[in-house]
Design a protein around this motif. Structure first.
Motif, short mmCIF file in Angstrom:
data_model
loop_
_atom_site.label_atom_id
_atom_site.label_comp_id
_atom_site.label_asym_id
_atom_site.label_seq_id
_atom_site.Cartn_x
_atom_site.Cartn_y
_atom_site.Cartn_z
N GLY A 59 0.79 -1.22 0.00
CA GLY A 59 0.00 0.00 0.00
C GLY A 59 0.82 1.26 0.00
N GLY A 60 1.80 1.42 -0.92
CA GLY A 60 2.64 2.60 -0.96
C GLY A 60 1.88 3.82 -1.41
N THR A 61 2.49 4.99 -1.17
CA THR A 61 1.84 6.26 -1.51
C THR A 61 2.17 6.75 -2.91
OG1 THR A 61 3.68 7.57 -0.63
CG2 THR A 61 1.94 6.90 0.92
N GLY A 62 3.22 6.19 -3.53
CA GLY A 62 3.66 6.69 -4.83
C GLY A 62 4.60 7.86 -4.73
N LEU A 63 4.99 8.24 -3.50
CA LEU A 63 5.90 9.36 -3.30
C LEU A 63 7.25 8.92 -2.77
CD1 LEU A 63 3.46 11.92 -1.62
CD2 LEU A 63 4.33 11.98 -3.95
N GLY A 64 7.41 7.62 -2.48
CA GLY A 64 8.63 7.14 -1.83
C GLY A 64 9.88 7.40 -2.64
N LEU A 65 9.89 6.99 -3.93
CA LEU A 65 11.08 7.18 -4.75
C LEU A 65 11.34 8.65 -5.03
CD1 LEU A 65 10.87 4.25 -7.33
CD2 LEU A 65 12.43 4.49 -5.40
N SER A 66 10.29 9.43 -5.15
CA SER A 66 10.47 10.87 -5.36
C SER A 66 11.14 11.52 -4.15
CB SER A 66 9.13 11.53 -5.64
OG SER A 66 9.27 12.92 -5.83
N ILE A 67 10.68 11.15 -2.94
CA ILE A 67 11.31 11.68 -1.72
C ILE A 67 12.74 11.16 -1.61
CG2 ILE A 67 11.19 11.68 0.79
CD1 ILE A 67 8.15 11.55 0.53
N ALA A 68 12.94 9.89 -1.99
CA ALA A 68 14.29 9.32 -1.91
C ALA A 68 15.26 10.06 -2.83
CB ALA A 68 14.24 7.84 -2.29
N LYS A 69 14.78 10.40 -4.01
CA LYS A 69 15.65 11.15 -4.92
C LYS A 69 15.97 12.53 -4.36
CE LYS A 69 14.18 13.21 -8.62
NZ LYS A 69 13.68 13.56 -9.97
N GLU A 70 14.98 13.19 -3.78
CA GLU A 70 15.21 14.50 -3.17
C GLU A 70 16.23 14.39 -2.04
OE1 GLU A 70 14.07 17.34 -4.12
OE2 GLU A 70 12.41 16.86 -5.48
N ASP A 71 16.13 13.35 -1.21
CA ASP A 71 17.08 13.17 -0.11
C ASP A 71 18.49 12.89 -0.64
OD1 ASP A 71 15.27 13.60 1.91
OD2 ASP A 71 14.69 11.50 2.08
N ALA A 72 18.58 12.09 -1.72
CA ALA A 72 19.90 11.81 -2.30
C ALA A 72 20.53 13.07 -2.86
CB ALA A 72 19.76 10.74 -3.39
N GLN A 73 19.75 13.88 -3.55
CA GLN A 73 20.29 15.14 -4.08
C GLN A 73 20.68 16.08 -2.96
OE1 GLN A 73 17.18 16.54 -6.69
NE2 GLN A 73 18.14 15.62 -8.49
N LEU A 74 19.94 16.06 -1.87
CA LEU A 74 20.26 16.92 -0.73
C LEU A 74 21.63 16.58 -0.16
CD1 LEU A 74 18.81 19.20 0.83
CD2 LEU A 74 18.07 17.48 2.48
N HIS A 75 22.02 15.33 -0.26
CA HIS A 75 23.35 14.90 0.20
C HIS A 75 24.43 15.11 -0.87
CE1 HIS A 75 20.97 12.79 3.28
NE2 HIS A 75 22.09 12.71 3.98
N GLY A 76 24.05 15.59 -2.04
CA GLY A 76 25.01 15.70 -3.13
C GLY A 76 25.29 14.38 -3.80
N GLY A 77 24.35 13.41 -3.65
CA GLY A 77 24.55 12.09 -4.22
C GLY A 77 23.65 11.81 -5.39
N TRP A 78 23.66 10.56 -5.84
CA TRP A 78 22.87 10.11 -6.98
C TRP A 78 21.95 8.97 -6.54
CZ3 TRP A 78 27.80 9.09 -10.35
CH2 TRP A 78 28.42 10.31 -10.63
#
Length: 574
Positions: free
Chosen positions: A491-510
């Motif tokens: 029952g995911g929300t559909g926002l998990g990977l989008s938030i994960a990408k934002e967190d990775a970019q926030l760290h300067g990562g990929w």
């Protein structure tokens, strides 16, 4: 004898040391050659780069080459025309002078005493004709016998008369018929180009005039030098004209390119200066109008986006209060579900699961709102990435056990320490592992971690349905699902990977994805070891090692990351 043996181990150490400078000197030409080769390659690359980037250089160089070619062709034909004219004029003058001399010689032979010495008469005729040449020596006189036994007379070497001309004159049946050819006038050791004219003087003698071509050669040299210098000056002048003309066009174009680059970089106030009313001025006006309209549209979109973000944030906060009340009531019902009849108990379980999903959705919406508003901060700690992986796997262990899927860990033996926010990285890894379990089609999920000097990485591999071509770019979009009709167990929300990408970019990562239909997919998280450092490569390949690189469908990377990945070198297997 022991003293007379030869050491089979080679020359003594001192001899090797003595030869070392010679070896170094022997290598100098090779090093010089390699240095010169590298310098030549660098020069060629620099010229090629300059040629591709400079319109002005191409126009000026092309003008220079074309004008040089045209000038060379025109100069060649001009010199040939002048040469033909000079030789034709010289030929006509030579025939006239020879005709006059031939007439004078025949008259002298007819008026002379027939019983006198013939050789003396010929010598007198030769001297008389030579006197007519003048002090400047317009021509040389040569009288040669047609038959043997007679003497010839000449003011130059008789070899100056070419044999082919003598053959033509000797075979002629007509007296006074003239023949012309080019020759060399020989005076001792000196030779000069000349024009020879000959005819039969009598049955016994032949009269030849040799005309030097020094004057014509000087005239031709003067014309050639004039054409060369005038052509060179004309070529340089055309190059200067092309430079000036193209500069008037290139400078405004460069200014327009600079304005476009600044506008593309985000400076929406950039405008071009309008000068005059020509085509470039109209271009500047059109560019300014476009920039103004673009600035207005972007401002409208920003305001709309701000309203949307504010609305999502406000709705999420406002829903928190009723959700908390409903959650409290739901928890009470859920705790007493065993006391209810089966139908009511099942309804309570469904209510509890949907409340959890609703709460997760609100949490994700609040997180997305913080990212959109730029209000997210990092709580950096120095953490071993292996610990983060173990924690994420532990959080997803219940889901894996429920679906009967085994999570295989491939962790390095040595610590892989990096600076990151443990909560956010744990959320990324947990999301990737849960997604892999959800899409693994009952097969194992492999989690691999690695590190190098500058970065650490974690790859999550599943062997499920995989990603279709182009979906590796879409899987990080908000609310995107690979198969909307496919049933979900978590029952995911559909926002998990989008938030994960934002967190990775926030760290300067990929955060990148690879996938092939029927072969599964792999998601890779790459982080710099030091917070704020530029990430240039990843310790893990994007595509699984068992898959050929050429069969990979591609990857999806954060904005601005594709260029960095291309330049990352061998560490970026994709």
């Amino acid at each position: 004898m022991s003293g007379g043996g030869v050491d089979a181990a080679g020359p003594p150490e001192g001899a090797v040391a003595a030869r070392s400078p010679l070896h170094r000197l022997a290598g100098l030409p090779v090093r010089c050659y390699l240095t010169a080769q590298r310098a030549a390659r660098a020069l060629v690359r620099g010229v090629h780069h300059r040629w591709r980037r400079s319109l002005q250089l191409r126009v000026v160089t092309t003008t220079l080459l074309i004008s040089a070619l045209v000038t060379a062709v025109l100069g060649f034909f001009l010199v040939q025309q002048v040469l033909t004219g000079l030789l034709e004029a010289k030929r006509e003058a030579a025939l006239n002078d020879h005709k006059a001399g031939l007439t004078t010689a025949i008259n002298m032979m007819q008026d002379g005493d027939q019983s006198a010495d013939q050789d003396g008469q010929v010598a007198e005729i030769t001297a008389e004709l030579a006197n007519h040449s003048g002090a400047t020596g317009l021509y040389e006189v040569v009288i040669l016998p047609d038959i043997g036994g007679l003497s010839g007379y000449a003011t130059v070497d008789e070899a100056s008369v070419p044999q082919r001309l003598r053959d033509e004159v000797g075979q002629s049946l007509e007296l006074e018929k003239q023949y012309v050819t080019f020759t060399e006038i020989i005076r001792g050791d000196t030779r000069q180009p000349g024009l020879a004219v000959g005819a039969r003087l009598s049955n016994s003698y032949e009269l030849y005039y040799l005309f030097p071509l020094d004057h014509e050669q000087q005239m031709l040299d003067l014309v050639q030098n004039t054409v060369f210098f005038v052509g060179t000056a004309l070529i340089l002048l055309l190059a200067v004209i092309a430079y000036v003309v193209t500069r008037q066009v290139v400078i405004p174009v460069r200014a327009a390119a600079g304005s476009a680059e600044r506008l593309a970089s985000g400076d929406l106030t950039e405008r071009m200066k309008v000068r005059g009313e020509d085509d470039l001025a109209r271009l500047a006006i059109s560019f300014n109008d476009m920039a103004g309209n673009l600035q207005e549209k972007i401002r409208e979109l920003e305001e709309l986006s701000q309203v949307q973000r504010q609305f999502a944030s406000d709705v999420s906060h406002e829903l928190r209060t009723p959700l908390t009340t409903i959650r409290m009531a739901g928890d009470l019902l859920y705790e007493d579900r065993h006391q209810l009849d089966p139908t009511m108990g099942r309804s309570v379980e469904l209510l509890q699961s949907q409340l959890e999903r609703f709460e997760e959705l609100l949490t994700d919406l609040l997180e997305i709102s913080r990212h959109d508003a730029g209000a997210v901060t990092l709580s950096l700690e120095t953490v071993d990435i292996r610990d983060a992986v173990l924690k994420a796997v532990g959080d997803a262990e219940q889901i894996a056990e429920k679906t009967g899927i085994k999570v295989v860990l491939r962790l390095p033996a040595e610590p892989c320490v990096a600076e990151f926010d443990p909560r956010r990285i744990n959320r990324i890894l947990r999301n990737l592992i849960v997604n892999a379990i959800e899409h693994s089609e009952g097969r194992d999920v492999i989690v691999t971690a690695a590190g190098d000097r500058d970065a650490v990485a974690v790859a999550v591999r599943d062997f499920g349905v995989g990603l279709k071509e182009g979906e590796e770019h879409l899987c990080f979009d908000r609310f995107w699902r690979a198969d909307p009709a496919r049933a979900r167990t978590t029952g995911g929300t559909g926002l998990g990977l989008s938030i994960a990408k934002e967190d990775a970019q926030l760290h300067g990562g990929w955060l990148q994805a690879w996938g092939m239909p029927g072969k599964g997919s792999q998601f890779r998280l790459s982080l710099p070891r030091r917070a704020g450092a530029e990430l240039r490569g990843s310790p893990l390949p994007l595509a699984p090692p068992e898959m050929a690189i050429g069969r990979a469908r591609g990857f999806s990377a954060p904005m601005g990351e594709r260029t960095a990945q291309t330049a990352a070198g061998p560490g970026e297997g994709a």
